[in-house]
Scaffold this motif. Structure first.
Motif, PDB file in Angstrom:
ATOM      1  N   ALA A   7       0.836  -1.206   0.000  1.00  0.00           N
ATOM      2  CA  ALA A   7       0.000   0.000   0.000  1.00  0.00           C
ATOM      3  C   ALA A   7       0.864   1.247   0.000  1.00  0.00           C
ATOM      4  O   ALA A   7       0.564   2.241  -0.678  1.00  0.00           O
ATOM      5  CB  ALA A   7      -0.920  -0.010   1.220  1.00  0.00           C
ATOM      6  N   SER A   8       1.974   1.197   0.738  1.00  0.00           N
ATOM      7  CA  SER A   8       2.891   2.337   0.790  1.00  0.00           C
ATOM      8  C   SER A   8       3.504   2.610  -0.580  1.00  0.00           C
ATOM      9  O   SER A   8       3.584   3.760  -1.023  1.00  0.00           O
ATOM     10  CB  SER A   8       3.998   2.054   1.822  1.00  0.00           C
ATOM     11  OG  SER A   8       4.984   3.062   1.793  1.00  0.00           O
ATOM     12  N   ARG A  26       0.677   3.820  -3.056  1.00  0.00           N
ATOM     13  CA  ARG A  26       0.207   5.170  -2.729  1.00  0.00           C
ATOM     14  C   ARG A  26       1.166   6.206  -3.302  1.00  0.00           C
ATOM     15  O   ARG A  26       0.753   7.233  -3.834  1.00  0.00           O
ATOM     16  CB  ARG A  26       0.078   5.331  -1.224  1.00  0.00           C
ATOM     17  CG  ARG A  26      -0.486   6.693  -0.798  1.00  0.00           C
ATOM     18  CD  ARG A  26      -0.675   6.784   0.702  1.00  0.00           C
ATOM     19  NE  ARG A  26       0.574   6.711   1.431  1.00  0.00           N
ATOM     20  CZ  ARG A  26       0.983   5.671   2.152  1.00  0.00           C
ATOM     21  NH1 ARG A  26       0.232   4.577   2.223  1.00  0.00           N
ATOM     22  NH2 ARG A  26       2.132   5.699   2.792  1.00  0.00           N
TER      23      ARG A  26
END
Length: 397
Positions: free
Chosen positions: A62-63, A66
């Motif tokens: 997700a990091s 994103r």
């Protein structure tokens, strides 16, 4: 009284996992008799570590996605992981020089190769004993970073569930086929020093190329890093091949849950993935059997409870989480790294207790947690701030 972050449940899980791992290690010193009774039934170390891996699997991809930029992803990871790691290693080496902490024997390996292996954080997979025992898990974390970047650069990052299932099935197949490799098999074959040098160079090239502006270089770098991680885990780990593959499968299971939560796949697909990964993990451990340093019942119970704990955390994600738990999650990395140094000093100066002492166990936590809050505020938080600033500066237009 409660954490307000929408990811507070993940912080809570990290805090719980950190406390369990600390208990596992501190029980050698303060609760040895209780530990001997508990471990065959419930492997506390594996429980805490598997919860950590599930949380990492949820957060790390997700990091990257994103940000949408491999370069800023690596900057963020470096400033998140290395400063606290470097501080703890430095303190431990100083304690060893002062004679108040014992360092393990590295055999015939030179100081340069040991330092280089640890600098990559892949030492567990490069045939080098860990300076601190808990550092072995960071090797799997780093391998996961390399694999996540690899999938992102070839645009297969949304196939997390399929990757988790493939890895879990490979684990089951390997143990069923009786694939047994000696610890650090590749190091024995090509030489530890040569493998460390080649892997270190390959890792630097992989990260630099994957962070480049050229699409071709990004793909080449990503693939190189992913292949490096898979080869090291499959052929040079100290845990059995099946367990190394299950660890990766667990991380990608965490990612599959993240994708279901964000509507990138269905919950039914994520649940099916969880069932298959759990079944392959349990089946592999059962087939592997009991050994001198492995009790399958303890491993299986810990593994299943870790998956259930993550599921319970996921189910409570919209509830208010007590701040004491989110606070523990905030300092969990410090807790994870600082406690073995503190224990090493205690073991070398005071010594381990001959009889169980719950009071000393509690006292250890009472000293440890405020110390870790201090290290978080003085080392972790500032370094993460610097990392975010640099990442913003390096973000491509």
């Amino acid at each position: 009284m409660a954490g307000s972050s929408r990811l507070g449940w993940l912080d809570a899980l990290r805090g719980i996992a950190a406390l369990v791992v600390v208990f596992d290690h501190s029980s050698y010193t303060f609760m040895a008799d209780f530990r001997r009774e508990l471990m065959p039934q419930f492997n506390t170390s594996r429980y805490g570590i598997m919860v950590f891996f599930l949380v990492s699997g949820y957060i790390i991809p997700a990091s990257l996605e994103r940000r949408g930029c491999v370069r800023t992803f690596w900057i963020g990871r470096i400033f998140r992981v290395y400063p606290m790691w470097a501080a703890v290693v430095t303190v431990f080496l100083a304690a060893n020089l002062l004679g108040i902490a014992d360092m393990r024997d590295f055999g015939q390996q030179s100081a340069v190769t040991v330092a280089l292996a640890h600098a990559t954080m892949l030492q567990e997979l490069l045939g080098t004993p860990n300076l601190l025992l808990i550092l072995w898990t960071l090797s799997y974390e780093m391998s996961f970073y390399l694999l996540v970047v690899a999938l992102f650069t070839v645009r297969l990052h949304r196939q997390s569930a399929a990757v988790a299932v493939i890895l879990a099935v490979l684990a089951a197949v390997s143990v069923t086929a009786g694939v047994v490799l000696p610890a650090s098999a590749l190091s024995s074959l090509v030489g530890t020093g040569s493998l460390i040098a080649c892997a270190s160079i390959a890792m630097v090239i992989a990260i630099c190329c994957a962070s480049a502006r050229s699409p071709v270089l990004r793909v080449c770098g990503g693939v190189l890093g992913g292949v490096l991680a898979l080869v090291l885990i499959a052929f040079n780990g100290t845990v059995p091949v099946w367990e190394g593959l299950v660890i990766l499968a667990v991380m990608f299971l965490g990612t599959a849950v993240y994708r279901a939560e964000n509507g990138q796949t269905t919950w039914r697909y994520a649940a099916g993935t969880a069932v298959l990964v759990a079944a392959c993990g349990v089946g592999s451990a059962y087939r592997y059997g009991d050994g001198d340093h492995f009790t399958r019942r303890g491993w299986i119970v810990a593994f299943l409870l870790a998956v259930l704990t993550f599921g319970a955390g996921m189910a409570s994600r919209r509830r208010r989480i007590p701040r004491v738990l989110t606070g523990l999650g905030m300092i969990s990395y410090s807790v994870y790294l600082v406690h073995p140094v503190l224990l090493a000093v205690i073991d070398s100066t005071i010594g381990r207790r001959r009889q169980d002492s719950p009071a000393l166990e509690v006292a250890f936590f009472t000293v440890l947690l405020p110390l870790c809050l201090l290290t978080y505020r003085c080392i972790e938080a500032p370094s993460q701030t610097w990392g975010r600033r640099l990442a913003r500066h390096m973000q491509p237009p």
